[in-house]
Scaffold this motif. Sequence first.
Motif, PDB file in Angstrom:
ATOM      1  N   VAL A 287      25.042   2.635 -21.962  1.00  0.00           N
ATOM      2  CA  VAL A 287      24.967   4.091 -22.119  1.00  0.00           C
ATOM      3  C   VAL A 287      25.440   4.776 -20.843  1.00  0.00           C
ATOM      4  CG1 VAL A 287      23.372   6.045 -22.395  1.00  0.00           C
ATOM      5  CG2 VAL A 287      23.220   4.062 -23.924  1.00  0.00           C
ATOM      6  N   ASP A 288      25.019   4.295 -19.682  1.00  0.00           N
ATOM      7  CA  ASP A 288      25.402   4.935 -18.420  1.00  0.00           C
ATOM      8  C   ASP A 288      26.881   4.741 -18.096  1.00  0.00           C
ATOM      9  OD1 ASP A 288      22.917   6.033 -18.155  1.00  0.00           O
ATOM     10  OD2 ASP A 288      22.206   4.601 -16.664  1.00  0.00           O
ATOM     11  N   ILE A 289      27.462   3.617 -18.466  1.00  0.00           N
ATOM     12  CA  ILE A 289      28.912   3.424 -18.314  1.00  0.00           C
ATOM     13  C   ILE A 289      29.651   4.437 -19.186  1.00  0.00           C
ATOM     14  CG2 ILE A 289      30.816   1.844 -18.877  1.00  0.00           C
ATOM     15  CD1 ILE A 289      28.808  -0.454 -18.007  1.00  0.00           C
ATOM     16  N   THR A 290      29.159   4.621 -20.406  1.00  0.00           N
ATOM     17  CA  THR A 290      29.763   5.594 -21.316  1.00  0.00           C
ATOM     18  C   THR A 290      29.645   7.003 -20.743  1.00  0.00           C
ATOM     19  OG1 THR A 290      29.203   4.165 -23.174  1.00  0.00           O
ATOM     20  CG2 THR A 290      29.716   6.470 -23.688  1.00  0.00           C
ATOM     21  N   LEU A 291      28.481   7.336 -20.223  1.00  0.00           N
ATOM     22  CA  LEU A 291      28.294   8.655 -19.616  1.00  0.00           C
ATOM     23  C   LEU A 291      29.185   8.838 -18.392  1.00  0.00           C
ATOM     24  CD1 LEU A 291      24.415   8.991 -19.926  1.00  0.00           C
ATOM     25  CD2 LEU A 291      26.162  10.283 -21.193  1.00  0.00           C
ATOM     26  N   ALA A 292      29.350   7.788 -17.582  1.00  0.00           N
ATOM     27  CA  ALA A 292      30.206   7.882 -16.394  1.00  0.00           C
ATOM     28  C   ALA A 292      31.643   8.175 -16.802  1.00  0.00           C
ATOM     29  CB  ALA A 292      30.124   6.593 -15.577  1.00  0.00           C
ATOM     30  N   ALA A 293      32.154   7.458 -17.791  1.00  0.00           N
ATOM     31  CA  ALA A 293      33.524   7.682 -18.246  1.00  0.00           C
ATOM     32  C   ALA A 293      33.668   9.065 -18.889  1.00  0.00           C
ATOM     33  CB  ALA A 293      33.944   6.588 -19.221  1.00  0.00           C
ATOM     34  N   ALA A 294      32.684   9.460 -19.688  1.00  0.00           N
ATOM     35  CA  ALA A 294      32.733  10.776 -20.329  1.00  0.00           C
ATOM     36  C   ALA A 294      32.641  11.890 -19.288  1.00  0.00           C
ATOM     37  CB  ALA A 294      31.608  10.902 -21.355  1.00  0.00           C
ATOM     38  N   ALA A 295      31.815  11.703 -18.270  1.00  0.00           N
ATOM     39  CA  ALA A 295      31.704  12.699 -17.205  1.00  0.00           C
ATOM     40  C   ALA A 295      33.026  12.834 -16.457  1.00  0.00           C
ATOM     41  CB  ALA A 295      30.573  12.322 -16.246  1.00  0.00           C
ATOM     42  N   ARG A 296      33.709  11.720 -16.235  1.00  0.00           N
ATOM     43  CA  ARG A 296      35.009  11.786 -15.560  1.00  0.00           C
ATOM     44  C   ARG A 296      36.004  12.538 -16.429  1.00  0.00           C
ATOM     45  NH1 ARG A 296      35.583  13.049 -11.372  1.00  0.00           N
ATOM     46  NH2 ARG A 296      33.790  11.704 -11.066  1.00  0.00           N
ATOM     47  N   ASN A 297      35.942  12.356 -17.738  1.00  0.00           N
ATOM     48  CA  ASN A 297      36.811  13.111 -18.639  1.00  0.00           C
ATOM     49  C   ASN A 297      36.562  14.609 -18.483  1.00  0.00           C
ATOM     50  OD1 ASN A 297      38.474  11.713 -21.109  1.00  0.00           O
ATOM     51  ND2 ASN A 297      37.037  10.317 -20.130  1.00  0.00           N
ATOM     52  N   TYR A 298      35.301  14.999 -18.453  1.00  0.00           N
ATOM     53  CA  TYR A 298      34.950  16.410 -18.279  1.00  0.00           C
ATOM     54  C   TYR A 298      35.558  16.962 -16.997  1.00  0.00           C
ATOM     55  CZ  TYR A 298      31.945  19.868 -15.986  1.00  0.00           C
ATOM     56  OH  TYR A 298      31.479  20.919 -15.247  1.00  0.00           O
ATOM     57  N   PHE A 299      35.296  16.300 -15.891  1.00  0.00           N
ATOM     58  CA  PHE A 299      35.706  16.818 -14.594  1.00  0.00           C
ATOM     59  C   PHE A 299      37.226  16.795 -14.458  1.00  0.00           C
ATOM     60  CE2 PHE A 299      35.880  17.181  -9.996  1.00  0.00           C
ATOM     61  CZ  PHE A 299      34.778  17.953  -9.689  1.00  0.00           C
ATOM     62  N   SER A 300      37.844  15.664 -14.778  1.00  0.00           N
ATOM     63  CA  SER A 300      39.295  15.521 -14.631  1.00  0.00           C
ATOM     64  C   SER A 300      40.053  16.486 -15.524  1.00  0.00           C
ATOM     65  CB  SER A 300      39.726  14.089 -14.967  1.00  0.00           C
ATOM     66  OG  SER A 300      39.218  13.171 -14.035  1.00  0.00           O
ATOM     67  N   ARG A 301      39.635  16.592 -16.751  1.00  0.00           N
ATOM     68  CA  ARG A 301      40.338  17.467 -17.682  1.00  0.00           C
ATOM     69  C   ARG A 301      40.190  18.937 -17.286  1.00  0.00           C
ATOM     70  NH1 ARG A 301      42.169  14.510 -22.111  1.00  0.00           N
ATOM     71  NH2 ARG A 301      41.282  12.418 -22.206  1.00  0.00           N
ATOM     72  N   ALA A 302      39.062  19.313 -16.734  1.00  0.00           N
ATOM     73  CA  ALA A 302      38.895  20.686 -16.248  1.00  0.00           C
ATOM     74  C   ALA A 302      39.880  20.970 -15.115  1.00  0.00           C
ATOM     75  CB  ALA A 302      37.459  20.919 -15.790  1.00  0.00           C
ATOM     76  N   LEU A 303      40.012  20.043 -14.172  1.00  0.00           N
ATOM     77  CA  LEU A 303      40.942  20.241 -13.055  1.00  0.00           C
ATOM     78  C   LEU A 303      42.390  20.298 -13.539  1.00  0.00           C
ATOM     79  CD1 LEU A 303      39.366  17.862 -10.385  1.00  0.00           C
ATOM     80  CD2 LEU A 303      39.045  20.333 -10.641  1.00  0.00           C
ATOM     81  N   LEU A 304      42.728  19.425 -14.478  1.00  0.00           N
ATOM     82  CA  LEU A 304      44.087  19.432 -15.025  1.00  0.00           C
ATOM     83  C   LEU A 304      44.366  20.732 -15.781  1.00  0.00           C
ATOM     84  CD1 LEU A 304      44.289  15.734 -16.235  1.00  0.00           C
ATOM     85  CD2 LEU A 304      45.572  16.748 -14.330  1.00  0.00           C
TER      86      LEU A 304
END
Length: 190
Positions: free
Chosen positions: A148-165
């Motif tokens: 679950v935490d690996i999934t959250l880590a990857a999903a959190a990176r999607n949130y942050f990275s996609r916002a910056l892009l």
Amino acid sequence: MIISTPPAETAEGHAADMYAEDVADVGFVFAHTRVMAVNPEAHEAFMALIRAIVPSIGVSVYEAATLGAARAIGSPHCLLAHGRKALRADVLTSDGLEAFARQDDSGFSAAEQAVVQYAARLSVDPRGMTDADTRALRDAGYDDRQIVDITLAAAARNYFSRALLALAVPTEEVPGLDPETAAALRAAAG
């Protein structure tokens, strides 16, 4: 960049802390920090999520998930920043990081490579994921909480990275990365 960011001299609270942390670490405030300081409460919530994730999986697995997602998304900001963090935390060597930028994950352990692959799949085809994707993490030795935490880590990176892009935030040179490694990571972002 069209977003107006809080000036350092008037930043308060968490925004001021964000700026101070960058200055203490690299001597200037990153553009991505300035943009996230527009809504410091959201950044603070993001950081609380990361603090809730890392204890069960550790820094190495967190960075594997983060870098795997960032490479799949094509985020130069997060590849550069977390490439530097992976080097500083001895998660990867400089050679391992350059290899990672070329799609060679061998600098990571076999279990961490499973995380990189999982994070990439989550980042490009989350609807296509099945129990087989989760099984690959289980077979690599991860328990329910860690999955679950690996999934959250990857999903959190999607949130942050996609916002910056999406906000067209410029990327700066990242101190602590040699020019060849930085160029390889930028190239990996596409």
